[in-house]
Design an enzyme around this catalytic site. Structure first.
Site, PDB file in Angstrom:
ATOM      1  N   ASP A  30       0.788  -1.328  -0.100  1.00 13.18           N
ATOM      2  CA  ASP A  30       0.017   0.059  -0.028  1.00 13.18           C
ATOM      3  C   ASP A  30       0.829   1.324   0.034  1.00 13.18           C
ATOM      4  O   ASP A  30       0.408   2.373   0.736  1.00 13.18           O
ATOM      5  CB  ASP A  30      -1.031   0.230   1.326  1.00 13.18           C
ATOM      6  CG  ASP A  30      -1.799  -1.390   1.411  1.00 13.18           C
ATOM      7  OD1 ASP A  30      -2.038  -1.793   0.479  1.00 13.18           O
ATOM      8  OD2 ASP A  30      -2.121  -1.438   2.637  1.00 13.18           O
ATOM      9  N   GLU A  52     -11.175   0.327  -4.045  1.00 12.77           N
ATOM     10  CA  GLU A  52     -10.672   0.692  -2.933  1.00 12.77           C
ATOM     11  C   GLU A  52      -9.432   1.692  -2.988  1.00 12.77           C
ATOM     12  O   GLU A  52      -9.073   1.779  -4.432  1.00 12.77           O
ATOM     13  CB  GLU A  52     -10.365  -0.303  -1.878  1.00 12.77           C
ATOM     14  CG  GLU A  52      -9.346  -1.280  -2.748  1.00 12.77           C
ATOM     15  CD  GLU A  52      -9.268  -2.680  -1.822  1.00 12.77           C
ATOM     16  OE1 GLU A  52      -9.851  -2.552  -0.800  1.00 12.77           O
ATOM     17  OE2 GLU A  52      -8.548  -3.404  -2.197  1.00 12.77           O
TER      18      GLU A  52
END
Length: 498
Positions: free
Chosen positions: A17, A173
């Site tokens: 991420d 997302e």
């Protein structure tokens, strides 16, 4: 552009991420940390290729609480790092009980970072972007958005959906919002964070849209391909001083036979980005042997392989499971040694006293010298409480333990040598030439080492059982030292690629 080459990943091991920003000639990057403390590693680079960890954004208990009730792969998810108006802003979510979305700020990304500012009502994967009027927009998973006051964390209204991503795609997302030229671009991940992971993008006239999707979506995905890098997604964009554009993203390097196990977790990769005549981004290759950017600097800054524990504080690369109370560790109690005092009785327990570092190479060696006195502890390779291998000293013996799901087994044991013991784990990746569908990704060889470097192997274990494909979750392997009873002291820890 110079003739030298660079290879992916640019930050190896469990660093998923990634979120990146540039300030002048300097780049800064932050990653997820899940159930480990300290949380949110922060890196610095001058060229997007060679990264050095300079700290952790959440490095004290007042900022981050991860209770023992937090399951593995819980904890801190998906930060966004930005620089605005002379200050670094980081927004992230602690999904542990009692957690939530928070903002921390700093004038120096190495720290200290502020105490958290709670941001109520905002989901995971939060993003921050400022418009020309100075208003702050927060977009999160599910691609929902509202304006917030970043100083107080107060939302202005309820987050509203602004784009659903590609029709039928799973799990929209990881949104990031950018003003580029005359458009606002909204980049997201979708397809789930496994083999179907992908990056898609849309654009609109304002931060809240309306958004039109790129006709070429997904702009990046390795699903259904034979590429060595898989699960590509959760990306962020940055522009270099020369005007070129780059993408950082997560991906995995899988090994062995079917289904292809990844054991290092999701890592940080780099890819070049160009812009088509239609104003949409085009993502270049991220496989090995990419051309280096023209501003490439000196040789890679590789973290030291050996730590002698001579300093009062631990390097920021060292992480512990859920917490690291002051009373459970010390480098000054016995100067030059890392002293660990047991809290839990084994690595099966969430409160184990453990200090480790991420495994960053498919083949590597880890060694340590332990003096366990009347207690016991050792050297472990951990994925979670139900999946770990370790070699430890215990009651004047050395033993190897394997925990695989519901089964815990003492694999091998032998009398301990006199005095402190050198424990060693060799991790050897499978040969890519072996194409058998049941090929393990690697093997782990655990044993003891004599002072001359000779190795007595006590056990060889299959690495697939310490993989995400077997254990589930979002994390990768961490190799480190632990105390399971009484006190264990470690003179040094050495990690090297093989």
């Amino acid at each position: 552009m110079v003739e030298a080459r660079f290879t992916n990943p640019v930050i190896a091991g469990m660093h998923p991420d990634p979120s990146v920003c540039r300030v002048g000639d300097d780049y800064y990057l932050a990653c997820s940390s899940f159930e480990y403390f300290p949380g949110v590693p922060v890196f610095h680079s001058r060229d997007l290729i060679h990264w050095e960890q300079i700290g952790n954004a959440l490095d004290r208990p007042g900022q981050l609480t991860i209770p023992d009730s937090t399951p593995s792969s819980g904890g801190v998810y998906a930060p966004t790092l930005r620089h605005h108006d002379g200050r670094f802003w980081l927004i992230t979510t602690n999904v542990a009980p009692g957690g939530g979305t928070m903002i921390v700020t700093a004038t120096d990304p190495a720290g200290p970072w502020s105490d958290p500012i709670p941001v109520p009502g905002i989901g995971i994967d939060p993003d921050l972007a400022w418009d020309d009027e100075g208003r702050c927009w927060c977009t999160s998973a599910g691609i929902r958005q509202c304006r917030i006051d970043p100083w107080s964390g107060q939302p202005f209204g309820t987050p509203e959906p602004i784009w659903s991503g590609s029709p039928g795609a799973l799990a929209p997302e990881a949104p990031h919002l950018y003003r580029i030229g005359e458009h606002w671009y909204l980049m997201i991940a979708e397809g789930g964070t496994e083999r179907g992971h992908a990056v898609s993008i849309a654009r609109g006239p304002a931060p809240d849209g309306p958004f039109e999707p790129c006709p070429a979506n997904p702009i990046l995905s390795h699903r259904g391909t034979g590429r060595r890098i898989q699960n590509t997604g959760h990306a962020d964009l940055v522009t270099a001083p020369d005007g070129s554009w780059w993408m950082v993203l997560l991906g995995v390097r899988s090994g062995g036979g079917t289904p292809g196990w990844h054991v290092l977790g999701r890592e940080t990769f780099l890819a070049p980005v160009t812009w088509g005549d239609d104003g949409w981004p085009v993502v270049g290759e991220l496989e090995t042997d990419l051309p280096e950017p023209a501003w490439i600097v000196d040789a890679p800054r590789v973290p030291p392989g050996c730590d002698d524990f001579d300093l009062p504080d631990l390097h920021p690369r060292w992480i512990s499971v859920r917490s690291r109370p002051d009373g459970c560790w010390s480098t000054t109690e016995r100067p030059g040694w890392l002293t660990l005092h047991a809290r839990g009785g084994s690595l099966d327990e969430p409160g184990i006293t453990f200090v480790g570092r991420r495994q960053q190479h498919p083949s590597c060696r880890a060694r340590t010298l332990i003096d366990s006195g009347h207690g016991h502890g050792g050297l472990a390779v951990r994925l979670d409480e139900r999946h770990h291998y370790e070699i430890e000293t215990h009651n004047h013996s050395v033993r190897v333990i394997a925990r695989i799901g519901s089964v815990r087994h003492v694999v091998a044991t032998r009398p301990a040598p006199a005095g402190p013991v050198r424990l060693r784990v060799d991790i050897v990746a499978a040969s890519p030439a072996d194409g058998h569908p049941r090929q393990e990704p690697d093997v782990l060889r655990l044993g003891i080492e004599d002072i001359g470097g000779g190795f007595e192997q006590l056990a060889e274990l299959d690495g697939r059982y310490l993989s995400t494909e077997v254990a589930g979750g979002f994390t990768g392997r961490v190799i480190g030292m632990y105390a399971a009873e009484g006190t264990a002291r470690f003179d040094w820890f050495d990690y090297e690629a093989l």
